[in-house]
Scaffold this motif. Structure first.
Motif, PDB file in Angstrom:
ATOM      1  N   PHE A 124       0.930  -1.163  -0.019  1.00  0.00           N
ATOM      2  CA  PHE A 124       0.056  -0.094  -0.137  1.00  0.00           C
ATOM      3  C   PHE A 124       0.864   1.345   0.144  1.00  0.00           C
ATOM      4  N   ALA A 125       1.877   1.250   0.872  1.00  0.00           N
ATOM      5  CA  ALA A 125       2.654   2.359   1.036  1.00  0.00           C
ATOM      6  C   ALA A 125       3.540   2.661  -0.237  1.00  0.00           C
ATOM      7  N   LYS A 126       4.035   1.827  -0.783  1.00  0.00           N
ATOM      8  CA  LYS A 126       4.808   1.837  -1.993  1.00  0.00           C
ATOM      9  C   LYS A 126       4.246   2.236  -2.987  1.00  0.00           C
ATOM     10  N   PHE A 127       3.079   2.004  -3.345  1.00  0.00           N
ATOM     11  CA  PHE A 127       2.095   2.685  -4.599  1.00  0.00           C
ATOM     12  C   PHE A 127       1.741   4.023  -4.123  1.00  0.00           C
ATOM     13  N   THR A 128       1.598   4.222  -2.785  1.00  0.00           N
ATOM     14  CA  THR A 128       1.074   5.586  -2.305  1.00  0.00           C
ATOM     15  C   THR A 128       2.195   6.566  -2.619  1.00  0.00           C
ATOM     16  N   SER A 136       8.413   7.342  -0.360  1.00  0.00           N
ATOM     17  CA  SER A 136       9.265   6.331  -1.082  1.00  0.00           C
ATOM     18  C   SER A 136       9.876   5.393  -0.142  1.00  0.00           C
ATOM     19  N   GLU A 137      10.089   4.160  -0.483  1.00  0.00           N
ATOM     20  CA  GLU A 137      10.903   2.834  -0.169  1.00  0.00           C
ATOM     21  C   GLU A 137      12.102   3.034  -0.300  1.00  0.00           C
ATOM     22  N   ASN A 138      12.691   4.044  -0.894  1.00  0.00           N
ATOM     23  CA  ASN A 138      13.984   4.263  -1.213  1.00  0.00           C
ATOM     24  C   ASN A 138      14.536   5.385  -0.325  1.00  0.00           C
ATOM     25  N   LEU A 139      13.690   6.036   0.257  1.00  0.00           N
ATOM     26  CA  LEU A 139      14.249   6.877   1.074  1.00  0.00           C
ATOM     27  C   LEU A 139      14.335   6.708   2.536  1.00  0.00           C
ATOM     28  N   VAL A 140      15.050   7.586   3.349  1.00  0.00           N
ATOM     29  CA  VAL A 140      15.536   6.901   4.812  1.00  0.00           C
ATOM     30  C   VAL A 140      14.365   7.866   5.793  1.00  0.00           C
ATOM     31  N   SER A 150      12.348   2.908   6.405  1.00  0.00           N
ATOM     32  CA  SER A 150      11.684   3.995   4.996  1.00  0.00           C
ATOM     33  C   SER A 150      10.332   4.563   5.455  1.00  0.00           C
ATOM     34  N   PRO A 151      10.049   5.747   4.679  1.00  0.00           N
ATOM     35  CA  PRO A 151       8.730   6.302   4.967  1.00  0.00           C
ATOM     36  C   PRO A 151       7.450   5.171   4.676  1.00  0.00           C
ATOM     37  N   ALA A 152       7.893   4.330   3.729  1.00  0.00           N
ATOM     38  CA  ALA A 152       6.860   3.400   3.287  1.00  0.00           C
ATOM     39  C   ALA A 152       6.648   2.331   4.444  1.00  0.00           C
ATOM     40  N   GLN A 153       7.693   2.071   5.200  1.00  0.00           N
ATOM     41  CA  GLN A 153       7.645   1.186   6.212  1.00  0.00           C
ATOM     42  C   GLN A 153       6.818   1.958   7.443  1.00  0.00           C
ATOM     43  N   LEU A 154       6.982   3.176   7.644  1.00  0.00           N
ATOM     44  CA  LEU A 154       6.081   3.707   8.759  1.00  0.00           C
ATOM     45  C   LEU A 154       4.657   3.876   8.248  1.00  0.00           C
ATOM     46  N   LEU A 155       4.463   4.273   7.068  1.00  0.00           N
ATOM     47  CA  LEU A 155       3.233   4.351   6.630  1.00  0.00           C
ATOM     48  C   LEU A 155       2.328   3.057   6.559  1.00  0.00           C
ATOM     49  N   SER A 156       3.047   2.032   6.481  1.00  0.00           N
ATOM     50  CA  SER A 156       2.503   0.731   6.682  1.00  0.00           C
ATOM     51  C   SER A 156       2.063   0.406   7.844  1.00  0.00           C
ATOM     52  N   ALA A 379       2.606  -7.587  13.170  1.00  0.00           N
ATOM     53  CA  ALA A 379       2.736  -7.219  11.714  1.00  0.00           C
ATOM     54  C   ALA A 379       3.546  -6.044  11.616  1.00  0.00           C
ATOM     55  N   CYS A 380       3.374  -4.944  12.658  1.00  0.00           N
ATOM     56  CA  CYS A 380       4.283  -3.939  12.473  1.00  0.00           C
ATOM     57  C   CYS A 380       5.785  -4.251  12.701  1.00  0.00           C
ATOM     58  N   LEU A 381       6.028  -5.227  13.438  1.00  0.00           N
ATOM     59  CA  LEU A 381       7.630  -5.914  13.685  1.00  0.00           C
ATOM     60  C   LEU A 381       8.136  -6.423  12.528  1.00  0.00           C
TER      61      LEU A 381
END
Length: 480
Positions: A124-128, A136-140, A150-156, A379-381
């Motif tokens: 979900f986060a990657k396509f957002t 992006s999953e490529n950012l820190v 990554s921001p994608a992991q946090l949004l997840s 799931a968050c872990l």
């Protein structure tokens, strides 16, 4: 006699506690919505690299669809016999023994459900990030030194927590989200497929289907490799790992049997309708891919995002936005179904003294809130770990093993519990269940031989549950 009285007592308590508020449409949407996540938009790239031809690409999806529908029809009998929370955990416990049921429940909590929730959340986060590049999953976003997040992991994590919170407020809230989002994504997928078929490119279709049954490797750089006969079977099994992952979670509706109206009728029917609709969508979506993209482009799609490439071919530059919105809707609804259903397994395990005691309690909204939050944490872990993708590849083997054991349980229970009421009997018994078992055995055997890295890690996770089971039993005895 004491065991029978205790079982009856538990069933009575369960029926008084849970609210039967889900109808046939709701149950069908849980089946379809839990199945359709991000897989159909991605895994066809890996399948194409394994099989190298349009015919075998479609065949892999047809074989998987046939297996899924066959298993779903068989589960209908079990759901009618045991219309209570817990689903597959209950079926395995009743057919075999509490240890087998626990090993499924343990694997379900450790990886099958929680890692899937994480994977779908990150998808979900990657396509957002297509719409909001800052995610992006490529950012820190956070650098911990030993690991970056990554921001994608946090949004997840935000999405998982949000959906968990919503589902603690009652099954009606989860039902509304599930039905709305699943209907939306079904219509969107049908629309994408229709546009793709209308925009068919005859030269691409002809090129893809001229030598449709030539099974071979297809590299991302266009290189072609050949298989021996035995290795070809292994390649088909490896290709099916992705399609089976994409078709999994159809059994989630059995976990919430205690909240479905007329469960003996509606669970079996929803299993059939949901798996049939999704199979049709998956097969036609892949036909559409071969209609608008050369096989080489399917195999080499950027980050395996075949649907993005197809949507771009259909809609031009706007296609990226179209597919991003579709996948956001798809994954959000999928995760809601997974989160809603999963906690019911932990609830029943806790009732048996085999999970955290608090997970076996219902809140004032008649849902297992503590179980939902425990699942949320796990799931968050997994979202933070970033290793859920590899684990899900490894667990496909275990998932099919448990499906086979459950279907074998139909034969065991017909002999062991012949007097138990069966409002619905497995379709095509005994031929169809036996056919599934044979196909499942072939799949698992080929993975063991040709892709052992997809088998032993999953088995290790399952067997780790054995000492945990006996520790739980010892604690039970100590309390008693």
């Amino acid at each position: 006699m004491e065991v029978q009285l205790e079982t009856a007592k538990n069933i009575v308590v369960e029926e008084k506690s849970f609210k039967r508020s889900l109808g046939l449409l709701d149950a069908t949407m849980i089946v379809a919505g839990s199945m359709i996540g991000s897989g159909i938009f991605i895994v066809s790239a890996d399948i194409t690299r394994n099989v190298g031809s349009a015919g075998w690409l479609i065949a892999v999806w047809l074989i998987t669809g046939f297996m899924t529908i066959t298993a779903a029809l068989s589960y209908g009998e079990l759901s009618g016999m045991f219309p209570k929370a817990g689903g597959q955990y209950v079926y395995l416990k009743e057919a075999y023994n509490p240890l087998v049921g626990f090993l499924y429940g343990w694997s379900f909590f450790a990886v099958i459900q929680t890692a899937t929730i994480a994977a779908v959340g990150v998808a979900f986060a990657k396509f957002t990030a297509y719409l909001i590049p800052q995610l992006s999953e490529n950012l820190v976003a956070i650098d911990l030194g030993f690991r970056t997040i990554s921001p994608a992991q946090l949004l997840s994590i935000v999405v998982i927590v949000l959906l968990t919170f919503i589902n603690t407020k009652g099954v009606r809230n989860g039902k509304l989200i599930q039905t709305t989002f699943t209907l939306t994504k079904l219509l969107s997928l049908f629309g994408l497929i229709a546009f793709g078929l209308i925009m068919a490119k005859g030269d691409i279709w002809k090129a893809n289907w001229t030598d449709a049954w030539n099974l071979h490797k297809l590299g991302t750089d266009g290189t072609i490799g050949s298989y021996t006969t035995a290795a070809a079977l292994g390649a088909i099994a490896a290709a099916m790992v992705g399609s089976i992952f994409s078709s999994d979670a159809w059994n989630n509706v059995t976990f919430i049997a205690a909240e479905i109206k007329k469960p003996s009728r509606n669970i079996g029917l929803s299993l059939f309708l949901g798996t049939l609709v999704v199979t049709i969508i998956y097969v036609t979506a892949n036909i559409m891919y071969t209609d608008v993209l050369p096989l080489q482009e399917i195999a080499s799609a950027d980050k395996d995002r075949v649907a993005v490439a197809a949507s771009h071919a259909i809609f031009g530059n706007a296609g990226t936005v179209v597919i991003a919105l579709m996948i956001m809707i798809s994954t959000f609804g999928c995760n809601n179904g997974l989160i809603l259903a999963g906690a019911r397994v932990y609830y029943t395990m806790a009732q048996d003294g085999l999970f955290f005691k608090q997970a076996g309690q219902l809140n004032r909204n008649s849902v297992p809130a503590i179980g939902l939050w425990i699942q949320c944490i796990a799931a968050c872990l997994w979202s933070l770990s970033g290793s859920y993708g590899q684990l899900l590849d490894m667990i496909s083997f275990v998932v099919v093993v448990f499906y086979m054991l459950t279907i074998i349980g139909i034969f065991i229970l017909r002999k062991k519990r012949p007097d138990l009421e069966r409002p619905y009997k497995a379709f095509g018994y005994p031929v169809m269940p036996i056919l599934y078992i044979m196909m499942g055995l072939a799949f698992c055997t080929l993975l063991i031989i040709y892709k052992p890295e997809f088998t032993w890690p999953g088995l290790i996770i399952v067997f780790l549950g054995i000492p945990i089971y006996f520790v739980a039993l010892a604690r039970q005895n100590k309390v008693a």
